[in-house]
Motif scaffolding. Structure first.
Motif, mmCIF file in Angstrom:
data_model
loop_
_atom_site.group_PDB
_atom_site.id
_atom_site.type_symbol
_atom_site.label_atom_id
_atom_site.label_comp_id
_atom_site.label_asym_id
_atom_site.label_seq_id
_atom_site.Cartn_x
_atom_site.Cartn_y
_atom_site.Cartn_z
ATOM 1 N N VAL A 88 23.172 -23.894 17.075
ATOM 2 C CA VAL A 88 23.010 -24.372 18.265
ATOM 3 C C VAL A 88 22.306 -24.788 19.494
ATOM 4 O O VAL A 88 22.352 -25.389 20.583
ATOM 5 C CB VAL A 88 23.918 -22.828 18.954
ATOM 6 C CG1 VAL A 88 23.239 -22.561 20.697
ATOM 7 C CG2 VAL A 88 25.305 -22.303 18.307
ATOM 8 N N ALA A 89 21.194 -24.454 18.910
ATOM 9 C CA ALA A 89 20.207 -25.509 19.734
ATOM 10 C C ALA A 89 19.773 -26.515 19.773
ATOM 11 O O ALA A 89 19.042 -27.603 20.522
ATOM 12 C CB ALA A 89 18.734 -24.657 19.034
ATOM 13 N N ILE A 115 23.732 -19.481 13.302
ATOM 14 C CA ILE A 115 24.043 -19.649 13.659
ATOM 15 C C ILE A 115 23.017 -20.769 14.932
ATOM 16 O O ILE A 115 23.328 -21.647 15.812
ATOM 17 C CB ILE A 115 24.582 -18.460 14.922
ATOM 18 C CG1 ILE A 115 25.954 -18.310 13.673
ATOM 19 C CG2 ILE A 115 25.840 -18.559 15.830
ATOM 20 C CD1 ILE A 115 25.919 -16.935 13.505
ATOM 21 N N LEU A 116 21.606 -19.867 14.916
ATOM 22 C CA LEU A 116 21.292 -20.683 16.453
ATOM 23 C C LEU A 116 20.544 -21.446 16.337
ATOM 24 O O LEU A 116 20.802 -22.366 17.148
ATOM 25 C CB LEU A 116 19.611 -19.623 16.683
ATOM 26 C CG LEU A 116 20.644 -18.001 17.187
ATOM 27 C CD1 LEU A 116 19.241 -16.858 16.868
ATOM 28 C CD2 LEU A 116 21.061 -17.939 18.032
ATOM 29 N N GLY A 165 22.751 -28.313 19.068
ATOM 30 C CA GLY A 165 23.639 -28.685 20.143
ATOM 31 C C GLY A 165 23.106 -29.227 21.707
ATOM 32 O O GLY A 165 23.369 -29.711 22.605
ATOM 33 N N LEU A 166 22.556 -27.798 22.229
ATOM 34 C CA LEU A 166 22.045 -27.690 23.329
ATOM 35 C C LEU A 166 21.083 -28.941 24.053
ATOM 36 O O LEU A 166 21.551 -29.948 24.528
ATOM 37 C CB LEU A 166 21.513 -26.362 23.701
ATOM 38 C CG LEU A 166 22.616 -25.397 24.273
ATOM 39 C CD1 LEU A 166 21.265 -24.133 23.967
ATOM 40 C CD2 LEU A 166 23.675 -25.596 24.979
#
Length: 65
Positions: free
Chosen positions: A10-11, A6-7, A13-14
């Motif tokens: 997300v990272a 998940i992380l 994407g950020l």
């Protein structure tokens, strides 16, 4: 270990979003002129020529008497 699944997306994407925002701001001219706004505080709003104090400086150069 399952948190990494998940992380990491997300990272990524950020980071992608941050790069997109930066490129958008560069393309829209947000970084074109960084000096004028800093110097504009020094000038009178009523003086469109920005020559405030020129007359006083010229008077000081002339000898009195």
């Amino acid at each position: 270990m399952s948190a990494l699944y998940i992380l990491i997306p997300v990272a990524v994407g950020l980071v992608g979003f941050a790069i997109w925002v930066f490129l958008w701001s560069v393309n829209n001219g947000q970084y074109d002129d960084l000096d004028s706004p800093a110097h504009s505080i020094l000038f009178d709003d009523e003086d469109p020529q920005h020559k405030a104090g020129v007359a006083e400086a010229d008077d000081k150069d002339e000898p009195r008497g």
